[in-house]
Scaffold this motif. Structure first.
Motif, PDB file in Angstrom:
ATOM      1  N   GLY A  75       0.802  -1.221   0.000  1.00  0.00           N
ATOM      2  CA  GLY A  75       0.000   0.000   0.000  1.00  0.00           C
ATOM      3  C   GLY A  75       0.830   1.263   0.000  1.00  0.00           C
ATOM      4  N   GLN A  76       2.088   1.149  -0.416  1.00  0.00           N
ATOM      5  CA  GLN A  76       2.967   2.310  -0.504  1.00  0.00           C
ATOM      6  C   GLN A  76       4.018   2.048  -1.572  1.00  0.00           C
ATOM      7  OE1 GLN A  76       4.752   2.709   3.363  1.00  0.00           O
ATOM      8  NE2 GLN A  76       5.710   0.703   3.310  1.00  0.00           N
ATOM      9  N   MET A  77       4.845   3.067  -1.852  1.00  0.00           N
ATOM     10  CA  MET A  77       5.848   2.943  -2.890  1.00  0.00           C
ATOM     11  C   MET A  77       6.795   1.782  -2.584  1.00  0.00           C
ATOM     12  SD  MET A  77       8.642   5.762  -4.187  1.00  0.00           S
ATOM     13  CE  MET A  77       9.700   5.605  -2.743  1.00  0.00           C
ATOM     14  N   ILE A  78       7.001   0.921  -3.569  1.00  0.00           N
ATOM     15  CA  ILE A  78       7.958  -0.166  -3.384  1.00  0.00           C
ATOM     16  C   ILE A  78       9.330   0.282  -3.875  1.00  0.00           C
ATOM     17  CG2 ILE A  78       6.203  -1.962  -3.575  1.00  0.00           C
ATOM     18  CD1 ILE A  78       7.115  -2.464  -6.430  1.00  0.00           C
ATOM     19  N   LYS A  79      10.354  -0.359  -3.361  1.00  0.00           N
ATOM     20  CA  LYS A  79      11.721  -0.017  -3.755  1.00  0.00           C
ATOM     21  C   LYS A  79      12.403  -1.263  -4.307  1.00  0.00           C
ATOM     22  CE  LYS A  79      12.526   3.963  -0.779  1.00  0.00           C
ATOM     23  NZ  LYS A  79      13.463   4.600   0.181  1.00  0.00           N
ATOM     24  N   ARG A  80      12.788  -1.176  -5.570  1.00  0.00           N
ATOM     25  CA  ARG A  80      13.420  -2.306  -6.253  1.00  0.00           C
ATOM     26  C   ARG A  80      14.944  -2.143  -6.241  1.00  0.00           C
ATOM     27  NH1 ARG A  80      12.718  -1.656 -12.151  1.00  0.00           N
ATOM     28  NH2 ARG A  80      10.578  -2.377 -11.987  1.00  0.00           N
ATOM     29  N   PRO A  81      15.685  -3.174  -5.887  1.00  0.00           N
ATOM     30  CA  PRO A  81      17.148  -3.087  -5.887  1.00  0.00           C
ATOM     31  C   PRO A  81      17.757  -3.409  -7.247  1.00  0.00           C
ATOM     32  CG  PRO A  81      16.480  -5.187  -4.981  1.00  0.00           C
ATOM     33  CD  PRO A  81      15.203  -4.436  -5.300  1.00  0.00           C
ATOM     34  N   LEU A  82      18.985  -2.952  -7.452  1.00  0.00           N
ATOM     35  CA  LEU A  82      19.849  -3.349  -8.571  1.00  0.00           C
ATOM     36  C   LEU A  82      19.365  -2.934  -9.955  1.00  0.00           C
ATOM     37  CD1 LEU A  82      20.970  -6.882  -7.337  1.00  0.00           C
ATOM     38  CD2 LEU A  82      22.127  -4.696  -7.048  1.00  0.00           C
ATOM     39  N   GLY A  83      18.520  -1.917 -10.036  1.00  0.00           N
ATOM     40  CA  GLY A  83      18.208  -1.329 -11.334  1.00  0.00           C
ATOM     41  C   GLY A  83      17.069  -1.970 -12.100  1.00  0.00           C
ATOM     42  N   SER A  84      16.835  -1.445 -13.286  1.00  0.00           N
ATOM     43  CA  SER A  84      15.689  -1.845 -14.093  1.00  0.00           C
ATOM     44  C   SER A  84      15.966  -3.112 -14.911  1.00  0.00           C
ATOM     45  CB  SER A  84      15.314  -0.715 -15.051  1.00  0.00           C
ATOM     46  OG  SER A  84      14.277  -1.121 -15.920  1.00  0.00           O
ATOM     47  N   PRO A  85      14.976  -4.016 -14.995  1.00  0.00           N
ATOM     48  CA  PRO A  85      15.108  -5.176 -15.875  1.00  0.00           C
ATOM     49  C   PRO A  85      14.735  -4.844 -17.325  1.00  0.00           C
ATOM     50  CG  PRO A  85      13.040  -5.315 -14.689  1.00  0.00           C
ATOM     51  CD  PRO A  85      13.737  -4.072 -14.191  1.00  0.00           C
ATOM     52  N   LYS A  86      14.294  -3.624 -17.540  1.00  0.00           N
ATOM     53  CA  LYS A  86      13.843  -3.195 -18.868  1.00  0.00           C
ATOM     54  C   LYS A  86      14.998  -3.241 -19.874  1.00  0.00           C
ATOM     55  CE  LYS A  86      11.433   0.739 -21.038  1.00  0.00           C
ATOM     56  NZ  LYS A  86      10.799   2.052 -20.747  1.00  0.00           N
ATOM     57  N   LYS A  87      14.698  -3.630 -21.099  1.00  0.00           N
ATOM     58  CA  LYS A  87      15.714  -3.710 -22.147  1.00  0.00           C
ATOM     59  C   LYS A  87      15.812  -2.373 -22.880  1.00  0.00           C
ATOM     60  CE  LYS A  87      16.543  -8.071 -21.369  1.00  0.00           C
ATOM     61  NZ  LYS A  87      17.798  -8.486 -20.718  1.00  0.00           N
ATOM     62  N   PHE A  88      16.792  -1.575 -22.510  1.00  0.00           N
ATOM     63  CA  PHE A  88      17.037  -0.295 -23.178  1.00  0.00           C
ATOM     64  C   PHE A  88      17.944  -0.511 -24.383  1.00  0.00           C
ATOM     65  CE2 PHE A  88      16.341   0.888 -18.708  1.00  0.00           C
ATOM     66  CZ  PHE A  88      15.426   1.903 -18.834  1.00  0.00           C
ATOM     67  N   PRO A  89      17.953   0.431 -25.343  1.00  0.00           N
ATOM     68  CA  PRO A  89      19.031   0.408 -26.336  1.00  0.00           C
ATOM     69  C   PRO A  89      20.359   0.439 -25.586  1.00  0.00           C
ATOM     70  CG  PRO A  89      17.355   2.012 -26.951  1.00  0.00           C
ATOM     71  CD  PRO A  89      17.000   1.552 -25.564  1.00  0.00           C
ATOM     72  N   SER A  90      21.274  -0.433 -25.952  1.00  0.00           N
ATOM     73  CA  SER A  90      22.439  -0.583 -25.088  1.00  0.00           C
ATOM     74  C   SER A  90      23.745  -0.697 -25.864  1.00  0.00           C
ATOM     75  CB  SER A  90      22.271  -1.833 -24.212  1.00  0.00           C
ATOM     76  OG  SER A  90      22.477  -3.003 -24.974  1.00  0.00           O
ATOM     77  N   LEU A  91      24.818  -0.759 -25.083  1.00  0.00           N
ATOM     78  CA  LEU A  91      26.150  -0.918 -25.650  1.00  0.00           C
ATOM     79  C   LEU A  91      26.297  -2.244 -26.382  1.00  0.00           C
ATOM     80  CD1 LEU A  91      28.065   0.353 -22.487  1.00  0.00           C
ATOM     81  CD2 LEU A  91      27.870   1.586 -24.661  1.00  0.00           C
ATOM     82  N   ASP A  92      25.407  -3.197 -26.111  1.00  0.00           N
ATOM     83  CA  ASP A  92      25.460  -4.495 -26.782  1.00  0.00           C
ATOM     84  C   ASP A  92      25.276  -4.365 -28.290  1.00  0.00           C
ATOM     85  OD1 ASP A  92      25.831  -5.758 -24.366  1.00  0.00           O
ATOM     86  OD2 ASP A  92      23.718  -6.298 -24.112  1.00  0.00           O
ATOM     87  N   GLN A  93      24.674  -3.265 -28.712  1.00  0.00           N
ATOM     88  CA  GLN A  93      24.416  -3.079 -30.144  1.00  0.00           C
ATOM     89  C   GLN A  93      25.587  -2.436 -30.876  1.00  0.00           C
ATOM     90  OE1 GLN A  93      21.808  -5.255 -29.524  1.00  0.00           O
ATOM     91  NE2 GLN A  93      21.454  -4.448 -31.569  1.00  0.00           N
ATOM     92  N   ASP A 298      25.313   9.431 -15.357  1.00  0.00           N
ATOM     93  CA  ASP A 298      24.707   8.162 -14.976  1.00  0.00           C
ATOM     94  C   ASP A 298      23.537   7.872 -15.909  1.00  0.00           C
ATOM     95  OD1 ASP A 298      25.059   6.080 -13.210  1.00  0.00           O
ATOM     96  OD2 ASP A 298      23.781   6.889 -11.645  1.00  0.00           O
ATOM     97  N   GLY A 299      23.634   6.796 -16.701  1.00  0.00           N
ATOM     98  CA  GLY A 299      22.582   6.454 -17.646  1.00  0.00           C
ATOM     99  C   GLY A 299      21.356   5.867 -16.973  1.00  0.00           C
ATOM    100  N   ALA A 300      20.296   5.698 -17.749  1.00  0.00           N
ATOM    101  CA  ALA A 300      19.020   5.210 -17.219  1.00  0.00           C
ATOM    102  C   ALA A 300      19.117   3.796 -16.653  1.00  0.00           C
ATOM    103  CB  ALA A 300      17.954   5.249 -18.321  1.00  0.00           C
ATOM    104  N   GLU A 301      20.129   3.032 -17.047  1.00  0.00           N
ATOM    105  CA  GLU A 301      20.252   1.649 -16.569  1.00  0.00           C
ATOM    106  C   GLU A 301      20.919   1.551 -15.207  1.00  0.00           C
ATOM    107  OE1 GLU A 301      21.616   1.406 -20.984  1.00  0.00           O
ATOM    108  OE2 GLU A 301      21.319   2.965 -19.475  1.00  0.00           O
ATOM    109  N   ALA A 302      21.280   2.676 -14.611  1.00  0.00           N
ATOM    110  CA  ALA A 302      21.998   2.669 -13.338  1.00  0.00           C
ATOM    111  C   ALA A 302      21.182   1.979 -12.240  1.00  0.00           C
ATOM    112  CB  ALA A 302      22.330   4.099 -12.921  1.00  0.00           C
ATOM    113  N   ALA A 303      21.896   1.485 -11.233  1.00  0.00           N
ATOM    114  CA  ALA A 303      21.245   0.753 -10.150  1.00  0.00           C
ATOM    115  C   ALA A 303      21.463   1.456  -8.819  1.00  0.00           C
ATOM    116  CB  ALA A 303      21.784  -0.668 -10.084  1.00  0.00           C
ATOM    117  N   THR A 304      20.692   1.037  -7.834  1.00  0.00           N
ATOM    118  CA  THR A 304      20.849   1.507  -6.460  1.00  0.00           C
ATOM    119  C   THR A 304      20.319   0.416  -5.545  1.00  0.00           C
ATOM    120  OG1 THR A 304      20.370   3.341  -4.951  1.00  0.00           O
ATOM    121  CG2 THR A 304      18.589   2.635  -6.395  1.00  0.00           C
TER     122      THR A 304
END
Length: 484
Positions: A75-93, A298-304
């Motif tokens: 019932g409140q904001m959740i906090k996810r560790p270690l960054g987003s699992p989303k697939k951004f355009p990346s250095l892999d390309q 710090d890019g969008a893929e950064a973690a905390t």
């Protein structure tokens, strides 16, 4: 009832028959259960069929379903560790060129220079032996003291720098680190002259990729006197990381803060760190005009350790585009030789490091991957009952089991291995130092990446217009062969 008696009979028979009977019974039970389950899935209508969950999971994804339930539970904001699992355009390309004939590879015997100087115009620049540093991860707010000391020791063994992060200053970390970057946070701690004078470089944290510039509260336990003292609060009081620096209520006040830090700490590198947003260049212009010596992007893929999924998934610019834009802007401002650029945000491998260097960065921060490397086989202590992070988090259930010496050694080995690979990659490009690597060494695997960072597509020829009509002069040896 008949089924029950039948199973009892089979069990009794299996015991009587020993191993072969047990094996037979196990196969029979597995067969019966799986047959019943598959038959039910194949015959029940969807409103009664458990396959509905599989269908829904395929549509929404397990991440969304799990986090939906966590929101419903808390019932409140959740906090996810270690960054987003989303697939951004990346250095892999991005891929690198291979030196062959048109560009010759560097001989094995030729030394390769991986040394980096941050704050080139400072009296006391930050000089590191490899272009990889340990990113800011906070003591107390994230990591345990043991983890912070191990990171510092490991970085020192590789002769590179580590960053304090936004947590309280740790004398033990300072003692373990040959080169320490102090993160000047948006709270009220670590601001004394005595602490500032101990830094080898100071990074003013404006924001970061995983949280933007949002404020946060760190809950200090009622009996945690050491952490409370570090944060400068009473036990059980919240330590507040504000959205803005008290000294920078408007961007025009940033130069005053930079000069203040210079006057206290001496002529060491003073920089800023912020998450990459739409107005990246405008943010950088304020920092450039303030007289900073380095800028960390710090890019969008950064973690905390933990931040709102919305900030991780839906805010910011991917690292690949952010670093490219930042480097181009420094060049347009004619200050790339004065201001160092540090890349951060899901930089995991030697290849990732070399790619951000090619895009224009001078060095790269690693965060989560440094924790993985440092923890190595020690993660077996909490697994399988707890996640590996419980070994390094400040309040982790296995934090007291973490071995500093082993962690430091593992991190140092990882950094050395990465640097060896960087050297191998630089030789394959036909170059002799990290400073020579640039965008001419890159090709892209897709149109978006090619257009986004301005490099050729891998599936298109990369040749000069007159190469088919140009007569290439033969070497003396070639002429001899032709005459023969």
């Amino acid at each position: 009832m008949k089924k029950i008696w039948r199973k009892v009979f089979l069990s009794s028979l299996a015991i009587a028959l020993g191993y072969q009977g047990a094996r037979f019974l196990a196969r029979k039970i597995i067969h019966d259960v799986s047959t019943d389950a598959i038959s039910t899935i194949m015959t029940d209508l969807y409103d009664e069929n458990l396959w509905e969950f599989v269908s829904a999971t395929t549509k929404f994804g397990p991440q969304v379903i799990v986090e939906t339930n966590l929101r419903s539970q808390e019932g409140q904001m959740i906090k996810r560790p270690l960054g987003s699992p989303k697939k951004f355009p990346s250095l892999d390309q991005l891929m690198f060129n291979i030196g062959q004939l048109h560009i010759m590879p560097t001989p094995l015997e030729q030394p390769v220079d991986t040394k980096v100087v941050i704050g080139k115009n400072c009296k006391y620049p930050l000089i590191i032996d490899l272009p990889i540093m340990v990113s800011g991860m906070a003591f107390g707010a994230a990591l345990s003291e043991k983890a912070k000391v191990a990171l510092a020791k490991g970085a020192s063994m590789a002769n590179t720098a580590t960053n304090t992060g936004e947590g309280p200053f740790l004398p033990s970390e300072r003692k373990a680190a040959k080169k320490l970057i102090l993160q000047y946070n948006r709270g009220n701690w670590n601001k004394s002259d005595d602490i500032l004078k101990q830094a080898d470089a100071i990074e003013i944290q404006i924001g970061q990729g995983a949280t933007g510039g949002t404020g946060q509260k760190y809950n200090v336990g009622i009996t945690d006197f050491k952490l409370a003292k570090g944060f400068g609060v009473l036990p059980a009081q919240d330590a507040v990381l504000h959205a803005r620096h008290a000294e920078v209520s408007t961007p025009s006040e940033l130069p005053k803060l930079v000069q203040k830090l210079k006057s206290v700490a001496g002529d060491i590198p003073i920089g800023v760190k912020f998450g990459a947003g739409k107005y990246l260049e405008m943010d950088m212009k304020w920092a450039i005009d303030a007289g900073v010596d380095f800028i960390t992007i710090d890019g969008a893929e950064a973690a905390t350790k933990g931040s709102a999924p919305i900030l991780q998934d839906d805010f910011g610019i991917p690292t690949i585009f952010a670093i490219n834009r930042a480097a181009q802007f420094l060049q347009k401002q004619n200050c790339q030789d004065r201001i160092s650029l540090i890349a951060a945000g899901k930089i995991r491998t030697p290849g990732d490091v070399l790619k951000v260097l090619a895009l224009g960065a001078d060095a790269a921060y690693i965060g989560a991957i440094a924790l993985f490397a440092m923890s190595h086989t020690q993660v077996l202590k909490p697994i399988p009952f707890e996640p590996p992070t419980q070994l390094v988090y400040y309040d982790g259930k296995y934090a007291d089991k973490f071995d500093i010496a082993s962690g430091a050694k593992n991190l140092a080995k990882f950094l050395k291995s990465c640097n060896d690979e960087l050297i191998e990659g630089i030789r394959a490009l036909g170059k002799t130092s990290v400073g020579e690597v640039n965008k001419d060494d890159l090709i892209a695997l897709d149109d978006i990446t090619a257009k986004g960072v301005g490099v050729p597509l891998a599936y298109e020829p990369c040749i000069t217009p007159n190469i088919y009509n140009k007569k290439i002069p033969l070497s003396t040896e070639g002429k001899r062969h032709e005459e023969g």
